[in-house]
Structures are given as structure tokens and as C-alpha cells.
Design an enzyme around this catalytic site. Structure first.
Site, mmCIF file in Angstrom:
data_model
loop_
_atom_site.group_PDB
_atom_site.id
_atom_site.type_symbol
_atom_site.label_atom_id
_atom_site.label_comp_id
_atom_site.label_asym_id
_atom_site.label_seq_id
_atom_site.Cartn_x
_atom_site.Cartn_y
_atom_site.Cartn_z
ATOM 1 N N LYS A 22 0.786 -0.906 -0.486
ATOM 2 C CA LYS A 22 -0.081 0.504 -0.088
ATOM 3 C C LYS A 22 0.729 1.334 -0.565
ATOM 4 C CE LYS A 22 -1.633 1.956 4.058
ATOM 5 N NZ LYS A 22 -1.916 2.867 3.869
ATOM 6 N N ASN A 23 1.734 1.233 0.863
ATOM 7 C CA ASN A 23 2.845 3.126 0.846
ATOM 8 C C ASN A 23 3.590 2.600 0.188
ATOM 9 O OD1 ASN A 23 0.939 3.523 3.524
ATOM 10 N ND2 ASN A 23 2.507 2.511 4.833
ATOM 11 N N ARG A 92 -3.146 9.974 3.771
ATOM 12 C CA ARG A 92 -2.408 11.667 3.913
ATOM 13 C C ARG A 92 -1.186 11.033 2.415
ATOM 14 N NH1 ARG A 92 0.675 14.313 7.404
ATOM 15 N NH2 ARG A 92 2.737 13.814 7.847
ATOM 16 N N CYS A 116 -5.379 8.809 8.688
ATOM 17 C CA CYS A 116 -5.668 8.065 10.271
ATOM 18 C C CYS A 116 -5.276 9.346 10.960
ATOM 19 C CB CYS A 116 -4.763 6.807 10.219
ATOM 20 S SG CYS A 116 -6.101 5.264 9.625
ATOM 21 N N ARG A 121 0.831 14.653 13.029
ATOM 22 C CA ARG A 121 0.408 14.397 11.319
ATOM 23 C C ARG A 121 1.222 15.846 10.455
ATOM 24 N NH1 ARG A 121 -1.708 9.545 9.046
ATOM 25 N NH2 ARG A 121 0.721 8.994 8.422
ATOM 26 N N PRO A 122 2.460 17.057 11.000
ATOM 27 C CA PRO A 122 2.477 17.890 10.812
ATOM 28 C C PRO A 122 2.885 17.584 9.137
ATOM 29 C CG PRO A 122 4.240 17.733 11.994
ATOM 30 C CD PRO A 122 3.003 16.368 12.491
ATOM 31 N N ILE A 123 3.061 18.747 7.874
ATOM 32 C CA ILE A 123 4.244 18.706 7.389
ATOM 33 C C ILE A 123 4.943 19.588 7.102
ATOM 34 C CG2 ILE A 123 1.666 17.075 5.970
ATOM 35 C CD1 ILE A 123 1.578 20.215 4.501
ATOM 36 N N ASP A 124 5.425 19.639 8.698
ATOM 37 C CA ASP A 124 6.284 20.800 8.003
ATOM 38 C C ASP A 124 7.546 20.407 7.386
ATOM 39 O OD1 ASP A 124 6.209 19.090 10.737
ATOM 40 O OD2 ASP A 124 8.478 19.997 10.770
ATOM 41 N N GLN A 125 8.162 19.258 7.439
ATOM 42 C CA GLN A 125 9.583 18.579 6.627
ATOM 43 C C GLN A 125 9.122 18.655 5.600
ATOM 44 O OE1 GLN A 125 12.497 18.131 8.456
ATOM 45 N NE2 GLN A 125 10.803 19.736 9.997
ATOM 46 N N ASP A 304 3.615 0.490 12.115
ATOM 47 C CA ASP A 304 2.535 0.043 11.467
ATOM 48 C C ASP A 304 2.057 -1.172 12.210
ATOM 49 O OD1 ASP A 304 2.478 2.660 10.596
ATOM 50 O OD2 ASP A 304 2.767 1.931 8.520
ATOM 51 N N ILE A 326 6.982 7.245 17.500
ATOM 52 C CA ILE A 326 6.585 7.218 16.327
ATOM 53 C C ILE A 326 5.326 8.032 16.248
ATOM 54 C CG2 ILE A 326 6.337 7.609 13.485
ATOM 55 C CD1 ILE A 326 8.764 6.121 14.682
ATOM 56 N N ARG A 396 -9.238 -0.023 3.737
ATOM 57 C CA ARG A 396 -8.209 0.604 3.569
ATOM 58 C C ARG A 396 -6.441 0.382 2.409
ATOM 59 N NH1 ARG A 396 -6.721 5.834 6.419
ATOM 60 N NH2 ARG A 396 -5.632 6.180 4.608
HETATM 61 N N1 EPU Z 1 6.472 14.166 11.556
HETATM 62 C C1 EPU Z 1 6.676 15.981 11.347
HETATM 63 N N2 EPU Z 1 6.783 16.912 10.240
HETATM 64 C C2 EPU Z 1 6.816 15.987 9.020
HETATM 65 C C3 EPU Z 1 7.130 15.120 8.908
HETATM 66 C C4 EPU Z 1 6.895 14.001 9.419
HETATM 67 O O1 EPU Z 1 6.716 15.758 12.838
HETATM 68 O O2 EPU Z 1 6.598 17.331 7.747
HETATM 69 C C5 EPU Z 1 6.572 13.602 12.565
HETATM 70 C C6 EPU Z 1 5.090 12.564 12.324
HETATM 71 O O3 EPU Z 1 4.466 13.854 13.322
HETATM 72 C C7 EPU Z 1 5.211 11.121 13.204
HETATM 73 C C8 EPU Z 1 7.171 11.107 12.134
HETATM 74 O O4 EPU Z 1 7.875 12.234 11.879
HETATM 75 O O5 EPU Z 1 5.780 11.403 13.913
HETATM 76 C C9 EPU Z 1 7.151 9.906 10.994
HETATM 77 O O6 EPU Z 1 6.288 10.396 9.642
HETATM 78 P P1 EPU Z 1 6.236 10.375 8.573
HETATM 79 O O7 EPU Z 1 6.488 11.180 7.745
HETATM 80 O O8 EPU Z 1 7.456 9.666 8.674
HETATM 81 O O9 EPU Z 1 5.616 8.911 8.533
HETATM 82 P P2 EPU Z 1 4.126 8.794 6.900
HETATM 83 O O10 EPU Z 1 4.802 9.673 5.822
HETATM 84 O O11 EPU Z 1 2.997 10.603 7.343
HETATM 85 C C10 EPU Z 1 4.826 6.561 6.724
HETATM 86 C C11 EPU Z 1 2.826 5.727 6.357
HETATM 87 C C12 EPU Z 1 2.974 5.681 7.807
HETATM 88 C C13 EPU Z 1 3.741 5.091 8.754
HETATM 89 C C14 EPU Z 1 4.487 6.109 8.664
HETATM 90 C C15 EPU Z 1 5.439 6.192 9.878
HETATM 91 C C16 EPU Z 1 2.474 6.328 3.953
HETATM 92 C C17 EPU Z 1 1.041 6.870 3.282
HETATM 93 N N3 EPU Z 1 2.251 6.426 5.551
HETATM 94 O O12 EPU Z 1 3.719 7.645 7.228
HETATM 95 O O13 EPU Z 1 1.712 4.570 7.475
HETATM 96 O O14 EPU Z 1 3.197 4.503 9.638
HETATM 97 O O15 EPU Z 1 5.504 6.655 6.750
HETATM 98 O O16 EPU Z 1 6.530 4.486 9.095
HETATM 99 O O17 EPU Z 1 3.184 5.493 3.612
HETATM 100 C C18 EPU Z 1 -0.559 2.620 8.093
HETATM 101 O O18 EPU Z 1 0.199 2.076 7.081
HETATM 102 O O19 EPU Z 1 -0.990 2.782 8.384
HETATM 103 C C19 EPU Z 1 0.787 4.445 7.951
HETATM 104 C C20 EPU Z 1 0.183 5.315 8.932
#
Ligand code: EPU
Length: 417
Positions: A22-23, A92, A116, A121-125, A304, A326, A396
């Protein structure tokens, strides 16, 4: 409303084939729009997140043809339009379109992505990376308006190895001028899969799978054919099910290295596990002992699989601890597991699971995808019948979950009530 009815405690035997990840799929599908042409993706899982992405592609005037596990995506009529909030807030991964449209058109308007509710889950990075690559960003409530006169390669030191920010940086840098170096990059297999596809399309990317990724921007990319890797989280989920109920259950089409952190823990617990090059056999005859787990970025124990593993630990003897590093809100399965007979207490980001306890069927609700998987595993292992509400969350992320489990002997069905 759809519910899942499960009659528990059935031995499971036979073989379960793992679907495409999926991811990976949710990143690769938007990334195909970087090319001007046709891309065929194989091993695409048939899950509702992919349906949402398909609708988004159609909205952007991209032609999509779906046939048994593959997607043929033709981008020649791609239009740059603000994706409606009701589509972007479904998952996301919708913000990968932000990166792709920025890379192709140097202008994008998009709403905050969904996903979810497992933490803030911010997007600042991602926004930091876009700015370093030359973009300006205006925020109007939940709407982001992002522009760039020119996108130029840059050094992107991520504050944390975010999967999404690493993917978004790679996507934009692929078509930016010059060299980009992402440091503190995420190392997840899904990132390697994305880079494999982009390099086949003509991108120049090195270092995927390590924490430093170098991208030399190119003028344009071409369509390609690509097979999505097997889903390591689905593989881990069925392996956990096998440890509870397997009668020599085969989990087929896996990359063992991708789930090593999980199989290592199962072996530490004393599970009977036989790992081969692309499948494993798991059996539930051994008594399981407690283990302690901390979730980390790859190659650490995946967040996960933390909730599915919690269910398994209710059946292990002794006090197990799980620390979730996480996400701050990934224990929503715990009250329901306790309702089913588990003995789990929470202290901040750590839970203590005292076992073994017997689980019994009752009515529970899936609050998110992996919490749903945790409850489904509990229902399969429980005495009696369980009804799981809000199963949309489970659908999903798990392809044909009812069929796959029924085929190996589970008593499980979806009912409309
Ligand atoms: N984070 C920030 N700022 C950012 C981005 C992330 O603070 O700009 C923090 C998040 O809040 C979190 C951590 O960094 O605490 C990790 O977030 P990451 O960006 O790595 O996760 P993601 O890309 O949003 C993906 C998977 C998730 C999985 C995570 C960690 C997808 C679509 N989603 O999320 O999958 O848990 O990586 O491995 O690829 C799931 O499949 O159930 C799922 C939630």
C-alpha cells in the site's frame, strides 16, 4: 453500515499470498505523473486508498485503466487543478500530488492531506524541503498555494527521517535544476521502490535505502513498467496471525529482510517460524514468552505493526512492554482489547501487556487502519463471536482480507446492517 463478523479460535492452514505494498503504491501512483507518457504499474493492491487515488487522477484528466492487479496510467492530458478537499483529506498520500504538480507546473494549490488520526501528523518537513528547493508557500486556512519561478537543487537536512518528506523531496528534486542532497532521509523499502521506478523513468537518484540520498535533476522523465514490492505490513500482520492460530500457515510472496525486525521478535518469543527466500511458514504450537518492543523508523520495529503485535502479546506469558516512538495516538485499540479480556495498562507512550489472557468475542470498533487489524487478530483468536464496526478503516489497507482469511479456514464475513 458494514461490519465484520468473526467466529474466533479456528486453526488456519494453507497459504496466504501477500499483495503489493500500500505505502509504495500510494507514492508510485502520483509519481507516475512526473513522466509525460504511459506507465504500467503491476501488483497494485485492490484497496480503497487506491480507489481514491484513481479518482484523483481522473480529476486531473489523467487516463487510468485498471486490469487484474495493474494500472495503466497515461499522463498526456494531465491538467494542474486544485484537488478538492473531499479527495485530498481521505488519505495522507494525497500530498504526493502536491510535490508532483509543483515539479511539473511550478505552481500547485492543495488542501492539507488526510490520513488515519494517529497523531498530529504535521507536514512542516515537506514544506521546508519545497522552500529549500526554491518554492514560496502561502497558507490560506487549510489551502496551500505553492509557487516557484525555478526549482533548484539544494541541501535538504530533514529534522527527522520522515517517509513523506523524503518522498516529496525526491519527487521535486528529480525535475529541479542541479544536485539535491537529502540528509537524515528515511530508509523505508517503499522509498527504495519509488526510486527504482523513477530511475527507470530516467531520473538520476543514488543512495535510496541509506540516510543520504543524492538526486541530479533531469529535464523530463518517460513512462515505464514497474512491479510494486510486496507489502511488509500485510506480511507482518498475517505472520502474527499465524503465530496465534497457524497450523503450518504459509505467508507467501514476501521479502524476509523487510520484516526482519518482526520475525526477530517472534523468534525471541519462541514462535515456530521457518523463513525461506520469498515465503515463511508459521505455526502456533509453541508457547510464547513476553518481549519488549520499541517502534522506530526502518529498519527498526515498524509502528504500523505495533498494534497487531499488541494482540499477540496478550497471549504471551509474562509482562511485555511496547513503547510507541513515532505517533502519540496509536493505542486506540487498547480499550477494546481490554474489553475482550486483555490486561493492558498505559503509561505515557508505553503500554504493559500482562499475559497470557484469554480473549472473548464482543462488539468492538476499528478507530484506524492498524487498530482495526489489531482487533481483527483479536477476534480471530477469541472464543466466540466478535462484531467489528467501522471496517472501512481496515479495507483501506488490506486487499481481499475476508477472502484471504476464509481460504485458510477463518470464519469471517462482512455484513451490511
Ligand atoms: N513528522 C513531522 N513533520 C513532518 C513529517 C513527519 O513532525 O513534516 C513526524 C510525524 O508526526 C510522525 C513522524 O514524523 O511522528 C513520522 O512521520 P512520517 O512522515 O515518516 O510518516 P508518513 O509519511 O506520514 C508513512 C506511512 C504510515 C507509517 C509512517 C511511518 C504512508 C502513506 N504512510 O506515513 O503508514 O506509519 O510512514 O512508517 O506511507 C499506515 O500504513 O497505517 C500508516 C499510517
Amino acid at each position: 453500515m458494514k461490519v465484520l463478523n468473526v467466529t474466533g479460535n479456528q486453526k488456519l492452514t494453507g497459504s496466504i499470498r501477500i499483495s503489493g505494498a500500500k505505502n509504495s503504491a500510494v507514492a508510485l501512483i502520483p509519481a507516475t505523473l512526473l513522466a509525460n507518457g504511459v506507465t504500467t504499474l503491476c501488483n497494485v493492491p485492490d484497496i480503497s486508498d487506491i480507489d481514491v487515488l484513481e479518482k484523483t487522477l481522473e480529476y486531473l484528466n489523467v487516463s487510468v485503466k485498471r486490469a487484474s492487479g495493474s494500472l495503466l496510467i497515461d499522463t498526456k492530458n494531465l491538467e494542474n487543478k486544485a484537488i478538492p478537499e473531499e479527495l485530498s483529506n481521505k488519505l495522507r498520500a494525497s500530498y504526493y500530488f502536491m510535490a508532483v504538480l509543483l515539479a511539473r507546473f511550478k505552481h500547485v494549490e492543495m488542501y492539507f492531506p488526510g490520513g488515519c488520526q494517529i497523531g498530529s501528523r504535521p507536514i512542516d518537513q515537506t514544506l521546508k524541503a519545497f522552500k529549500l528547493l526554491g518554492a514560496t508557500i502561502e497558507e490560506n486556512g487549510c489551502l496551500f498555494v505553492i509557487d516557484a519561478k525555478v526549482l533548484k537543487g539544494a541541501k535538504i537536512p530533514l529534522d527527522m527521517p520522515s517517509v513523506g518528506a523524503t518522498i516529496n523531496s525526491i519527487i521535486v528534486a528529480s525535475l529541479a535544476k542541479g544536485k539535491t542532497i537529502i540528509t537524515n532521509a528515511a530508509r523505508e523499502p517503499e522509498i527504495v521502490d519509488l526510486v527504482d521506478m523513477l530511475n527507470k523513468m530516467g531520473a538520476k537518484i543514488e543512495g535510496a535505502g541509506t540516510n543520504s540520498i543524492t538526486i541530479t535533476g533531469v529535464e523530463s522523465l518517460n513512462g515505464t513498467n514497474h512491479d510494486i514490492i510486496p507489502d511488509r505490513i500485510e506480511a507482518g500482520t498475517y505472520t502474527i496471525i499465524g503465530a496465534l492460530l497457524g497450523d503450518y500457515l504459509k505467508v507467501d510472496n514476501i521479502i524476509p529482510e523487510h520484516i526482519k525486525s518482526v520475525t526477530d521478535k517472534l523468534e525471541e518469543m519462541g514462535a515456530n517460524l521457518d523463513i525461506h527466500s520469498d515465503y515463511l511458514i508459521i505455526d502456533s504450537q509453541n508457547k510464547l514468552k513476553k518481549v519488549d518492543i520499541e517502534t522506530h523508523v526502518y529498519p527498526g520495529f515498524p509502528t504500523d505493526l505495533q498494534q497487531p503485535f499488541t494482540t499477540l502479546l496478550t497471549r504471551a506469558s509474562g509482562e511485555s512492554h511496547i513503547t510507541e516512538n513515532i505517533y502519540e495516538n496509536r493505542f486506540m485499540n487498547v480499550p477494546y482489547l481490554n474489553k475482550m479480556g486483555a490486561n493492558i495498562s498505559q503509561n505515557g507512550k508505553t503500554i504493559t501487556i500482562s499475559g497470557p489472557t484469554k480473549l472473548k468475542g464482543t462488539k468492538v470498533s476499528a478507530t484506524d487502519l492498524r487498530a482495526g487489524a489489531s482487533l481483527l487478530i483479536a477476534a480471530l483468536a477469541a472464543e466466540g463471536d466478535t462484531e467489528i464496526e467501522n471496517i472501512e478503516h481496515i479495507l483501506r489497507g488490506y486487499e481481499q482480507i475476508v477472502e484471504k482469511l476464509t481460504n485458510v479456514g477463518a470464519k469471517i464475513e462482512i455484513k451490511e446492517i
